[in-house]
Scaffold this motif. Sequence first.
Motif, short mmCIF file in Angstrom:
data_model
loop_
_atom_site.label_atom_id
_atom_site.label_comp_id
_atom_site.label_asym_id
_atom_site.label_seq_id
_atom_site.Cartn_x
_atom_site.Cartn_y
_atom_site.Cartn_z
N CYS A 8 -1.84 -9.35 -3.72
CA CYS A 8 -1.71 -7.84 -3.13
C CYS A 8 -0.31 -7.73 -2.88
CB CYS A 8 -2.42 -7.99 -1.77
SG CYS A 8 -4.21 -8.22 -1.76
N ILE A 129 -7.03 -10.72 -10.05
CA ILE A 129 -7.14 -9.32 -9.62
C ILE A 129 -5.90 -9.06 -8.76
CG2 ILE A 129 -8.62 -7.88 -7.89
CD1 ILE A 129 -11.03 -9.64 -8.40
N HIS A 131 -4.20 -6.17 -6.38
CA HIS A 131 -4.62 -4.82 -5.52
C HIS A 131 -3.13 -4.02 -5.14
CE1 HIS A 131 -6.35 -2.31 -2.49
NE2 HIS A 131 -5.43 -2.93 -1.51
N CYS A 162 -6.84 -2.98 -8.89
CA CYS A 162 -7.48 -2.22 -7.82
C CYS A 162 -6.48 -1.36 -7.31
CB CYS A 162 -8.31 -3.04 -7.07
SG CYS A 162 -8.75 -2.20 -5.40
N ASP A 164 -5.70 1.69 -3.81
CA ASP A 164 -6.12 2.26 -2.73
C ASP A 164 -4.90 3.24 -2.37
OD1 ASP A 164 -6.63 3.16 -0.27
OD2 ASP A 164 -7.17 1.37 0.71
N ALA A 190 -5.65 2.14 -12.97
CA ALA A 190 -6.76 1.32 -12.34
C ALA A 190 -8.08 1.41 -12.71
CB ALA A 190 -6.78 1.96 -10.84
N ASP A 191 -8.64 0.00 -12.48
CA ASP A 191 -10.03 -0.15 -13.02
C ASP A 191 -11.05 0.29 -11.81
OD1 ASP A 191 -9.65 -1.49 -15.64
OD2 ASP A 191 -8.45 -2.87 -14.06
N VAL A 192 -10.33 0.06 -10.76
CA VAL A 192 -11.43 0.14 -9.41
C VAL A 192 -10.32 0.93 -8.32
CG1 VAL A 192 -12.47 -0.83 -7.34
CG2 VAL A 192 -12.43 -2.08 -9.57
N VAL A 193 -11.09 1.89 -7.59
CA VAL A 193 -10.45 2.85 -6.65
C VAL A 193 -11.09 2.84 -5.45
CG1 VAL A 193 -9.80 5.02 -6.28
CG2 VAL A 193 -9.01 4.23 -8.28
N LYS A 194 -10.40 2.50 -4.26
CA LYS A 194 -11.13 2.89 -3.06
C LYS A 194 -10.27 4.13 -2.21
CE LYS A 194 -10.84 2.25 1.48
NZ LYS A 194 -9.72 2.68 2.56
N ILE A 262 -11.82 -2.98 1.87
CA ILE A 262 -11.27 -3.47 0.49
C ILE A 262 -11.28 -4.67 0.39
CG2 ILE A 262 -8.93 -2.80 0.74
CD1 ILE A 262 -11.56 -1.98 -2.52
N LEU A 266 -13.02 -6.98 -2.31
CA LEU A 266 -12.30 -7.64 -3.53
C LEU A 266 -12.68 -9.24 -3.48
CD1 LEU A 266 -8.64 -5.96 -3.43
CD2 LEU A 266 -10.37 -5.92 -5.10
#
Length: 322
Positions: A8, A129, A131, A162, A164, A190-194, A262, A266
Amino acid sequence: MMSKKVICIGEALIDFVCTDVGENNTDREVYLRKPGGAPANVSACIGRLGGHAEFIGAVGDDAFGDYLIETLKKYHVGVSGTQKVSVPTTLAFVTLQDNGEREFIFHRGADAEFVFSEEDDGGQYSNDIFHFGSATAFLDGSLQDAYFAMAERCRENNSLVCFDPNYRVDLWKSRLEIFKAKCNAFFKLADVVKVSEEELQLLTGESDLQVGCSVIHKLGVGIIFVTMGSKGCHLSTNQEAHTIPAFKINAIDTTGAGDAFIGAMLFKLASFDSVDCMTVKELRDAVMFAQKVSATVCEKMGAMTALPTESEVQSREFEVIG
């Protein structure tokens, strides 16, 4: 298999949370020191649940910076990528409203000074990963340069990215278009978004959930989580969409609720070879778990200090909002 590491990047700061109840904010005097900062909260959540987390960012070479580093260690978060700088640690003063929602006053400091170096280029984290959930990273400072450089390097290294947006109106007054442009640039990485429901409408201009999600999907994002408070979470992939209901809680302090969501998400994603191989049922189950963690955090004061362990979440009965 052993779960992947989640790294992170962004700000660790001190949340001074007001404990007074007054008719208006000018009547309130007592503020309680709590560790905070969105990406630091996310890393702590993962560590608390038993996952592998690291925090990368900058804190001041002062008592607050020492406190944040020691706190992250207590949550089993790796801090080898945390830099100490001569600028004082970033502070945020948080005033809670009667409904548990918050107002922020930021005193930005050390987090802006984080410098990207080749040692932090993400190469040693290949296939892990990353973030990117900083509320301050798009503001001026070397952190912004590091943010984009690391995301681009992650894409080259096949690390999951990821994102946010973590929109804070107090930080972006009269500069919304700049914020939206930076988010759009990051969506492409990004691959994943929150996002929260409000952020989705703010960033896409669309009030319809699926239309808003399609705008972000077209930029290359595969999975989107739209958190909607008591209305639950809208899960959108390139193939289908589902709304997962929320759980009943007695909200005392919503600080860190989105970070807990999130972080827990994750934690679950890290146990899979890739998000592409996850079934919709596995994604839905992960969302339900993340919502339980988030709900638990809302029932106590503070972001990190309210975080539960995995066994605490699994052993508790939750009631779905009907």
